[in-house]
Write a protein that holds these residues in place. Structure first.
Motif, mmCIF file in Angstrom:
data_model
loop_
_atom_site.group_PDB
_atom_site.id
_atom_site.type_symbol
_atom_site.label_atom_id
_atom_site.label_comp_id
_atom_site.label_asym_id
_atom_site.label_seq_id
_atom_site.Cartn_x
_atom_site.Cartn_y
_atom_site.Cartn_z
ATOM 1 N N ALA A 52 0.838 -1.197 0.000
ATOM 2 C CA ALA A 52 0.000 0.000 0.000
ATOM 3 C C ALA A 52 0.876 1.252 0.000
ATOM 4 C CB ALA A 52 -0.909 -0.007 1.220
ATOM 5 N N THR A 53 0.367 2.312 -0.635
ATOM 6 C CA THR A 53 1.106 3.570 -0.718
ATOM 7 C C THR A 53 0.296 4.692 -0.081
ATOM 8 O OG1 THR A 53 0.173 4.076 -2.889
ATOM 9 C CG2 THR A 53 2.293 2.899 -2.836
ATOM 10 N N ALA A 54 0.998 5.594 0.587
ATOM 11 C CA ALA A 54 0.341 6.740 1.214
ATOM 12 C C ALA A 54 1.150 7.996 0.939
ATOM 13 C CB ALA A 54 0.212 6.528 2.716
ATOM 14 N N LEU A 55 0.427 9.083 0.700
ATOM 15 C CA LEU A 55 1.023 10.402 0.620
ATOM 16 C C LEU A 55 0.609 11.135 1.883
ATOM 17 C CD1 LEU A 55 2.447 12.759 -0.900
ATOM 18 C CD2 LEU A 55 0.177 13.353 -1.805
ATOM 19 N N SER B 15 3.784 -0.578 9.492
ATOM 20 C CA SER B 15 2.828 -1.534 8.930
ATOM 21 C C SER B 15 3.119 -1.809 7.461
ATOM 22 C CB SER B 15 1.404 -0.993 9.091
ATOM 23 O OG SER B 15 1.072 -0.885 10.445
ATOM 24 N N THR B 16 4.339 -1.560 7.047
ATOM 25 C CA THR B 16 4.888 -1.856 5.711
ATOM 26 C C THR B 16 4.241 -1.067 4.577
ATOM 27 O OG1 THR B 16 3.507 -3.807 5.243
ATOM 28 C CG2 THR B 16 5.581 -4.187 6.443
ATOM 29 N N TRP B 17 3.739 0.113 4.848
ATOM 30 C CA TRP B 17 3.257 0.999 3.785
ATOM 31 C C TRP B 17 4.453 1.716 3.173
ATOM 32 C CZ3 TRP B 17 -1.874 3.224 2.775
ATOM 33 C CH2 TRP B 17 -2.910 2.508 3.388
ATOM 34 N N ASP B 18 4.387 2.000 1.881
ATOM 35 C CA ASP B 18 5.329 2.911 1.240
ATOM 36 C C ASP B 18 4.765 4.312 1.443
ATOM 37 O OD1 ASP B 18 7.231 1.154 0.271
ATOM 38 O OD2 ASP B 18 6.170 0.836 -1.616
#
Length: 172
Positions: free
Chosen positions: A2-5, A23-26
């Motif tokens: 998952a990616t978050a800005l 939680s291993t988000w990019d």
């Protein structure tokens, strides 16, 4: 993955980025380079600060000085337009500070803090006065729920009582 800005590198933005990377988000963090005043950490935020620092973890994220010019949510995430490079797609956008047209998303009411894969964290912080707790609970919501609508609903339901309590204590 998952990616978050995360828009904003203040205390709540960085706490959100730290918690999501655990939680291993990019995560991509946008920092406008403005000076951030010190934040007094008391009450529930003090406990959240202890939990966030409890397990040493490197904050692996990319920091940019770009500016968001538009948000275009779709069924699965958000396409973000930037002032200095091509558009990018993210699963979730967290506005830790006011960003572009986030307040004008269709269906976003004044009492809500999220809509269409976009969390208005700065609004939750303003309403509760709990920057670290709001950030930690937002990331917890994504650990608990795989669907971001359910995650946002849980986050708002869990955090909203603190805004009511804070408003009540101000009146007294």
């Amino acid at each position: 993955m998952a990616t978050a800005l995360v828009v904003g590198a203040g205390v709540s933005g960085l706490a959100t980025a730290l918690r999501l990377t655990r939680s291993t988000w990019d995560v991509v963090v946008l920092d406008n380079g403005a000076h951030h005043d010190p934040v007094v950490i008391t009450g529930p935020d003090r406990h959240a600060a202890r939990r966030l620092a409890a397990l040493p973890h490197d904050l692996h994220h990319e920091t940019r000085r770009s500016r968001v010019t538009a948000l275009r949510p779709d069924r699965f995430g958000v396409t973000v337009a930037f002032n200095d490079h091509d558009d990018e797609w993210f699963d979730v956008v967290v506005c830790a500070q006011p960003c572009c047209e986030a307040e004008r998303l269709p269906g976003l009411r004044l009492e809500t803090w999220s809509r269409d894969h976009v969390a208005l964290l700065y609004r939750a912080v303003r309403d509760t006065g709990l920057p670290l707790s709001a950030a930690e609970l937002l990331a917890d919501a994504f650990d608990i729920h795989t669907d971001d609508r359910a995650a946002f609903a849980w986050w708002e339901t869990t955090l909203k009582p603190h805004s009511i309590r804070r408003a009540f204590t101000r009146v007294r």
